[in-house]
Enzyme design. Structure first.
Site, mmCIF file in Angstrom:
data_model
loop_
_atom_site.group_PDB
_atom_site.id
_atom_site.type_symbol
_atom_site.label_atom_id
_atom_site.label_comp_id
_atom_site.label_asym_id
_atom_site.label_seq_id
_atom_site.Cartn_x
_atom_site.Cartn_y
_atom_site.Cartn_z
ATOM 1 N N GLU A 109 0.840 -1.196 0.000
ATOM 2 C CA GLU A 109 0.000 0.000 0.000
ATOM 3 C C GLU A 109 0.873 1.243 0.000
ATOM 4 O OE1 GLU A 109 -2.271 -1.218 3.440
ATOM 5 O OE2 GLU A 109 -1.455 0.481 4.539
ATOM 6 N N TYR A 121 6.280 1.103 -8.633
ATOM 7 C CA TYR A 121 5.475 -0.118 -8.563
ATOM 8 C C TYR A 121 4.795 -0.412 -9.904
ATOM 9 C CZ TYR A 121 6.114 0.856 -3.583
ATOM 10 O OH TYR A 121 6.659 1.124 -2.350
HETATM 11 C C1 LIG Z 1 10.304 5.522 -3.785
HETATM 12 C C2 LIG Z 1 11.812 5.322 -3.594
HETATM 13 C C3 LIG Z 1 12.041 4.067 -2.733
HETATM 14 C C4 LIG Z 1 12.480 5.123 -4.971
HETATM 15 O O1 LIG Z 1 13.857 4.826 -4.752
HETATM 16 P P1 LIG Z 1 14.993 5.111 -5.863
HETATM 17 O O2 LIG Z 1 16.178 4.305 -5.507
HETATM 18 O O3 LIG Z 1 15.170 6.573 -6.035
HETATM 19 O O4 LIG Z 1 14.303 4.519 -7.169
HETATM 20 P P2 LIG Z 1 15.073 4.014 -8.482
HETATM 21 O O5 LIG Z 1 16.184 4.953 -8.790
HETATM 22 O O6 LIG Z 1 15.377 2.573 -8.356
HETATM 23 O O7 LIG Z 1 13.945 4.241 -9.586
HETATM 24 C C5 LIG Z 1 13.154 3.159 -10.050
HETATM 25 C C6 LIG Z 1 11.898 3.689 -10.686
HETATM 26 O O8 LIG Z 1 11.074 4.339 -9.710
HETATM 27 C C7 LIG Z 1 10.381 5.438 -10.315
HETATM 28 N N1 LIG Z 1 10.839 6.667 -9.685
HETATM 29 C C8 LIG Z 1 11.821 6.797 -8.766
HETATM 30 N N2 LIG Z 1 11.933 8.085 -8.372
HETATM 31 C C9 LIG Z 1 10.985 8.772 -9.058
HETATM 32 C C10 LIG Z 1 10.574 10.123 -9.078
HETATM 33 N N3 LIG Z 1 11.157 11.051 -8.295
HETATM 34 N N4 LIG Z 1 9.550 10.476 -9.884
HETATM 35 C C11 LIG Z 1 8.932 9.570 -10.656
HETATM 36 N N5 LIG Z 1 9.278 8.257 -10.699
HETATM 37 C C12 LIG Z 1 10.293 7.870 -9.909
HETATM 38 C C13 LIG Z 1 10.744 5.391 -11.789
HETATM 39 O O9 LIG Z 1 9.810 4.511 -12.423
HETATM 40 C C14 LIG Z 1 12.122 4.739 -11.764
HETATM 41 O O10 LIG Z 1 12.462 4.115 -12.952
HETATM 42 P P3 LIG Z 1 13.285 4.927 -14.093
HETATM 43 O O11 LIG Z 1 14.511 5.426 -13.414
HETATM 44 O O12 LIG Z 1 13.531 3.878 -15.105
HETATM 45 O O13 LIG Z 1 12.390 6.032 -14.525
HETATM 46 C C15 LIG Z 1 12.468 6.581 -2.917
HETATM 47 O O14 LIG Z 1 12.008 7.740 -3.575
HETATM 48 C C16 LIG Z 1 12.183 6.711 -1.435
HETATM 49 O O15 LIG Z 1 12.899 6.174 -0.590
HETATM 50 N N6 LIG Z 1 11.130 7.466 -1.073
HETATM 51 C C17 LIG Z 1 10.788 7.679 0.363
HETATM 52 C C18 LIG Z 1 10.208 6.424 0.973
HETATM 53 C C19 LIG Z 1 8.962 5.969 0.235
HETATM 54 O O16 LIG Z 1 8.120 6.776 -0.143
HETATM 55 N N7 LIG Z 1 8.846 4.639 0.046
HETATM 56 C C20 LIG Z 1 7.694 4.024 -0.587
HETATM 57 C C21 LIG Z 1 6.610 3.835 0.432
HETATM 58 S S1 LIG Z 1 5.195 3.034 -0.244
#
Ligand SMILES: CC(C)(COP(=O)(O)OP(=O)(O)OC[C@H]1O[C@@H](n2cnc3c(N)ncnc32)[C@H](O)[C@@H]1OP(=O)(O)O)[C@@H](O)C(=O)NCCC(=O)NCCS
Length: 150
Positions: A109, A121
């Site tokens: 979720e 996701y």
């Molecule tokens: C969500 C989160 C885990 C993504 O981590 P990350 O290591 O930056 O993600 P990645 O670099 O592996 O990116 C993978 C994909 O996620 C999506 N994504 C990641 N950051 C994004 C952004 N700022 N905006 C849009 N899409 C994004 C994209 O689909 C991306 O793929 P792409 O690079 O081919 O476009 C990170 O932003 C985070 O820790 N957020 C705070 C905690 C949180 O919200 N967790 C989820 C709770 S449900």
């Protein structure tokens, strides 16, 4: 020019929790507490991972697997390390592990406003199956998502 330092995904350990908590507290308005992560380390159903680079924890994912269904309970990456594919490494490990444990469905979720997480996701084929109205702070909806692993 030196080669980029590899990121390793491995099981979370008690000694990782200071770093995990620092990331958690920066990532969420209502962060999990230490006890919550300790619970994950001890529960037979929980499978928590960390992403480590150069001996520093830069992200983590908490997976729970129970018979046919597995759930991603938490995933976060340190702010300065975002946008480098770390969440993808964690998600790949979670999906592979859930399959190995016999899960047929993976659920999670997410806050409706969390566009980065929802994009992550959806890129893995998760689809929305329910909306829990006002779940967060009584005002923000939770989007429930699922992915078939079969
Ligand atoms: C969500 C989160 C885990 C993504 O981590 P990350 O290591 O930056 O993600 P990645 O670099 O592996 O990116 C993978 C994909 O996620 C999506 N994504 C990641 N950051 C994004 C952004 N700022 N905006 C849009 N899409 C994004 C994209 O689909 C991306 O793929 P792409 O690079 O081919 O476009 C990170 O932003 C985070 O820790 N957020 C705070 C905690 C949180 O919200 N967790 C989820 C709770 S449900």
């Amino acid at each position: 020019m030196s080669a980029p330092v590899a990121v390793i995904i491995r099981p979370m350990e008690r000694s990782d929790l200071d770093a995990v908590l620092a990331i958690e507290q920066d990532a969420y308005p209502n962060p999990w507490k230490l006890e919550h992560f300790i619970q994950e380390l001890h529960s037979p159903l929980a499978i928590p991972f960390v992403a480590v680079q150069d001996q520093t924890v830069i992200g983590y994912l908490c997976l729970m697997s129970l018979f046919e269904e597995a759930q991603i309970l938490n995933v976060a990456v340190a702010r300065l390390q975002r946008g480098k594919g770390i969440a993808r490494l964690l998600m790949d490990t979670a999906i592979r592990t859930a399959r190995e444990r016999g899960a047929e469905l993976l659920t999670l979720e997410v806050r409706e406003s969390n566009r980065a997480a929802i994009a992550l996701y959806e890129s893995y084929g998760f689809v929305r199956y329910f909306v829990r109205r006002g779940y967060y702070e009584g005002t923000e909806d939770a989007i429930l998502m699922e992915k078939t692993l079969l």
